[in-house]
Design an enzyme around this catalytic site. Structure first.
Site, PDB file in Angstrom:
ATOM      1  CE  LYS A 277      38.265  33.968  44.378  1.00  0.00           C
ATOM      2  NZ  LYS A 277      39.666  33.532  44.300  1.00  0.00           N
TER       3      LYS A 277
ATOM      4  CG  ASP B 193      40.972  36.775  44.366  1.00  0.00           C
ATOM      5  OD1 ASP B 193      41.598  35.816  43.899  1.00  0.00           O
ATOM      6  OD2 ASP B 193      40.439  37.633  43.623  1.00  0.00           O
TER       7      ASP B 193
END
Ligand code: NDP
Length: 450
Positions: free
Chosen positions: A131, A171
């Site tokens: 991430k 995201d």
């Protein structure tokens, strides 16, 4: 030397992680949430203890922190911080989104990366977990500013990504616009058109049909399976949805397509209630096209009202879909939902429910789907995008949606089966953690100590 018991081992790994992660509260919350459910799995697999699987899982393979300087529209130099945490690549290249939001810090990126390992394992798509992101806030910034930021961000990130190494996606705060700017800069620096380096691309230049819709649609498919298992369906039920971004919009759309009625949406300024059911096209116009505040929806729709600074969980509903951000359902919110008669809570966002609230839902026999299973449709469709890029092919919308549906049914079934196997049928938290952990652990075991 004798091995510690499963409980002793979990305790020791948690203690080491806490010592190494001072101040990283989101990361430690995620680690606790997973590890505390794994005792029965470790009892069955002492070889995982011997091989130090947990000790290795909680430590990222690599963490990259970098400076992101850029120039705003007034000519002033701004500096943000960039992150990429490459957590675990036992199952495939690191894969996970980039988040641009002022709340982003190492703890948030680590929590998301840690969750991503398990989520990606559940999809069965052979992808590892990672991430990244930045504390850059795109809200209120011009397209030119966003572009210059994205170009600067990619100028460093380019050294660490690639289709066989690490494949970022979107995201919070990173949608098609930002992916486009980052891909453009990647192409310019590398002088190569490596479509499989980023996912969430525009469908006209390497993106996959249904990627935009996938997380939201997938969460509703998961909820449908969970309700079906309990002898119920979505048709005729009322849903509360939080957020009004990519995930929330497509949850609302799919709930309505399946005959349910989604009556709320929110952003950081408050929420709207529309008892006639949210008009998805109007919501997209307000939030995606105009990038306006959610109150603009209520101003244009007589059946809707805007509640400033409130939370959607006060509205009585059958289904709840938290789709904004972490820890948005606390104990009081869970109590309100239960009082309102909620039957199922499905996490579209990552870790939106606090541990106390999860426990309360489970005690009250409310069906509860954790994000790492329920929102896995986004990354699963990203993996399908990578597959299409590698084959230089493109599937149509219906084919892509059918594949997403089949993957979400599999994620549901493997999660449910693991919950049964470890003695708590219908405990999807245990099921998701256990099923994913076994998949990742087995790969790590077979690949040796690395
Ligand atoms: P978007 O940026 O498209 O939308 C986020 C929404 O949540 C906005 O309505 C935003 O309101 C609201 N929000 C964000 N942060 C806060 C906050 N701190 N307080 C209140 N509201 C907030 O993001 P996504 O829809 O893509 O992501 C939503 C969630 O889903 C995140 O948890 C993400 O990690 C998760 N997720 C996303 C996936 C994807 O494919 N996009 C895949 C899997 C999970 P405002 O505009 O006012 O900031």
């Amino acid at each position: 030397m004798s091995l510690p018991t499963a409980e002793e081992h979990v305790h020791a790994v948690l203690a080491t992680a806490a010592r190494r992660s001072v101040g990283e509260k989101e990361f430690m919350q995620a680690v606790h949430e997973v590890l505390e459910t794994l005792t029965p799995v470790l009892q069955e697999h002492p070889e995982y203890i011997e091989a130090g699987i947990l000790d290795r899982l909680v430590e990222p393979e690599r963490q990259i922190l970098f400076r992101v300087p850029w120039v705003d529209d007034t000519g002033r130099v701004r500096v943000n911080r960039g992150f990429r945490v490459q957590f675990n690549s036992a199952l495939g290249p690191f894969k996970g989104g980039l988040r641009f939001h002022p709340s982003v810090n190492l703890s948030v990126v680590k929590f998301l990366g840690f969750e991503q390992i398990f989520k990606n394992a559940l999809t069965g798509q052979r992808i590892g977990g990672g991430k990244g992101g930045s504390d850059f806030d795109p809200a209120g910034r011009s397209d030119g500013e966003v572009m210059r930021f994205c170009q600067s961000f990619m100028t460093e990130l380019v050294h660490h990504i690639g289709e066989n190494m690490d494949v970022p996606a979107g995201d919070i705060g990173v949608g098609a616009r930002e992916i486009g700017y980052m891909f453009g800069q990647h192409r310019r620096i590398t002088q190569r058109y490596e479509a499989g380096t980023l996912t969430g691309k525009g469908v006209g230049w390497g993106g996959a049909e249904v990627r935009t819709e996938a997380t939201g649609f997938g969460a509703v498919f998961f909820a449908e399976e969970m309700l079906r298992k309990a002898g119920q369906g979505i048709a005729g039920l009322k849903a509360a949805v939080s957020g009004s971004g990519n995930v929330a919009i497509h949850v609302i759309q799919k709930v309505e397509q399946l005959g349910g009625r989604a009556i709320t949406a929110s952003d950081s300024s408050g929420y709207i209630v529309d008892e006639d059911g949210i008009d998805v096209e109007l919501l997209k116009q307000v939030k995606v096209v105009e990038r306006a505040r959610i109150s603009a929806y209520a101003e244009r729709r007589p059946s809707a009202r805007f509640v400033k600074d409130g939370k959607v969980w006060d509205v009585p509903v059958d289904l709840a879909f938290p789709c904004a951000t972490e820890n948005e359902i606390g104990l009081a919110d869970a109590q309100a939902l239960i009082r309102g008669g909620v039957r199922a809570v499905t996490e579209g966002a990552n870790m939106p429910t606090t541990p106390e609230a999860v426990a309360l839902f489970q005690e009250a026999s409310v069906l509860f789907a954790p994000g790492k299973a329920a929102n896995a449709g986004g990354v699963a469709t990203s993996a399908l995008e990578m597959r299409q890029n590698a084959a230089r092919s493109r599937w149509d919308f219906d084919t892509s949606e059918n594949r997403l549906h089949a993957i979400m049914t599999d994620v549901h079934d493997s999660t449910y089966e693991a919950s049964e196997r470890y003695g708590r049928p219908g405990d999807y938290v245990l099921g998701a953690n256990a099923a994913a952990f076994v998949t990742v652990s087995q790969a790590m075991l077979e690949q040796g100590v690395i």
